[in-house]
Design an enzyme around this catalytic site. Structure first.
Site, PDB file in Angstrom:
ATOM      1  N   LYS A   1     -18.199 -72.281 -27.889  1.00  0.00           N
ATOM      2  CA  LYS A   1     -18.376 -70.949 -27.293  1.00  0.00           C
ATOM      3  C   LYS A   1     -19.428 -70.128 -28.032  1.00  0.00           C
ATOM      4  O   LYS A   1     -19.800 -70.409 -29.149  1.00  0.00           O
ATOM      5  CB  LYS A   1     -17.013 -70.242 -27.184  1.00  0.00           C
TER       6      LYS A   1
ATOM      7  N   ARG B   1      -8.349 -76.961 -27.069  1.00  0.00           N
ATOM      8  CA  ARG B   1      -9.131 -77.452 -25.915  1.00  0.00           C
ATOM      9  C   ARG B   1     -10.567 -77.635 -26.391  1.00  0.00           C
ATOM     10  O   ARG B   1     -11.219 -76.662 -26.766  1.00  0.00           O
ATOM     11  CB  ARG B   1      -9.050 -76.421 -24.786  1.00  0.00           C
TER      12      ARG B   1
END
Ligand code: HH2
Length: 280
Positions: free
Chosen positions: A217, A253
């Site tokens: 991210k 994840r």
């Protein structure tokens, strides 16, 4: 699923399989069912405990897709994958129609970045009897990074997740089927993301398994150095997964399964040798 942190144990690893043309880190790579299947099986072989199939990008600025397009993208993969793996399969969708099709085809988990916000979603989740991941997001993907604002991000995210868990419970979802996820990067600045990562023990203390999705991210690049390209954020992604493990999250994840599993195993072994529980 509950995962009380125990010395020497590590979180489960959920591998990302995006069958989207536009996902922020791997969009367009898995355009055919064959390519997606090969990627999913490679993640399985690399040690993924869960394979998370997504047919709609949630990256900032992403355009929405119809339920039928999302089903067309994800269902052939889930149908092909189901008999080939014993791993748990998860469908990353906010649309009840898509979740229903996926679970009917053998998916075990409904991963919903809107925490079952769609009309009828909590009732459907109860009827399907699958696990559900309830994730926090401020705003909606197209605009969520424009100006995220919180007075106390950790308290607000925790309260939201508890409230959505209560909605799911009231609809008849079994308590042990509910997972919570702080939604790293979903309507959050760097400071918000860091406050949530630092505050993970408080989210774990809510008593539900916590899923952490920090892989590749943008906040990683904001800390630096490097990482402008999402594929160059492996070091930061692993650092976040290790922090999650120490805080006692149930699952992470990730895109880079083999590297994450290795890092988690080594950290768990070191902590076990020190006689320290990963929860502390
Ligand atoms: N992050 C993404 C997508 N789904 N689901 C959960 N529960 N938690 C997350 O943090 C999360 C998620 C975004 O990552 P990715 O799937 O790689 O990108 P895109 O949404 O662009 O497909």
């Amino acid at each position: 699923m509950t995962a009380a942190p125990v010395a020497g144990r590590r979180p489960r690893v959920m591998g990302v399989v995006n069958v989207t043309p536009d996902s922020f880190s791997d969009g367009g790579r898995l355009a055919s069912v064959e390519a997606a299947l090969a990627h999913a099986l490679a993640l399985d072989a690399a040690g993924a405990d869960i394979l998370d199939v997504g047919g709609e990008s949630t990256r900032p600025g992403a355009e929405p897709v119809s339920a039928s397009a999302e089903i067309d993208r994800t269902l052939p993969l889930i149908t092909a994958l189901r008999p080939l793996t014993r791993r748990r399969l998860s469908i990353d969708t906010c649309k009840p129609e898509v979740a229903k099709a996926a679970v009917t085809a053998g998916a075990d988990i409904w991963n919903d970045v809107t925490a079952l916000a769609a009309p009828g979603a909590p009732d459907l989740a109860a009827r399907l009897g699958c696990d559900v991941v309830l994730m926090h997001m401020q705003g909606e993907p197209r605009t969520m990074q424009a100006a995220p604002r919180y007075d106390d991000v950790l308290a607000e995210v925790a309260a939201f997740l508890e409230a959505r868990a209560a909605v799911a419970l009231a609809a008849g979802v079994a308590r042990e089927r509910i997972w919570l996820d702080p939604g790293i990067g979903f309507g959050k600045t760097l400071e918000h993301n860091l406050a949530l990562l630092a505050g993970l023990p408080a989210l774990v203390a809510l008593g539900y398994p916590i899923l952490l999705g920090a892989s590749r991210k943008r906040f990683i690049a904001a800390i630096g150095p490097g990482g402008r390209d999402p594929g160059d954020r492996l070091g930061g992604s692993v650092a976040a997964a290790l922090a999650g493990a120490r805080a006692g999250v149930a699952a992470v994840r990730v895109h880079d399964v083999a590297e994450t599993v290795q890092a988690l195993e080594v950290q768990a072994a070191i902590l076990a040798a020190e006689g320290v529980s990963p929860a502390r």
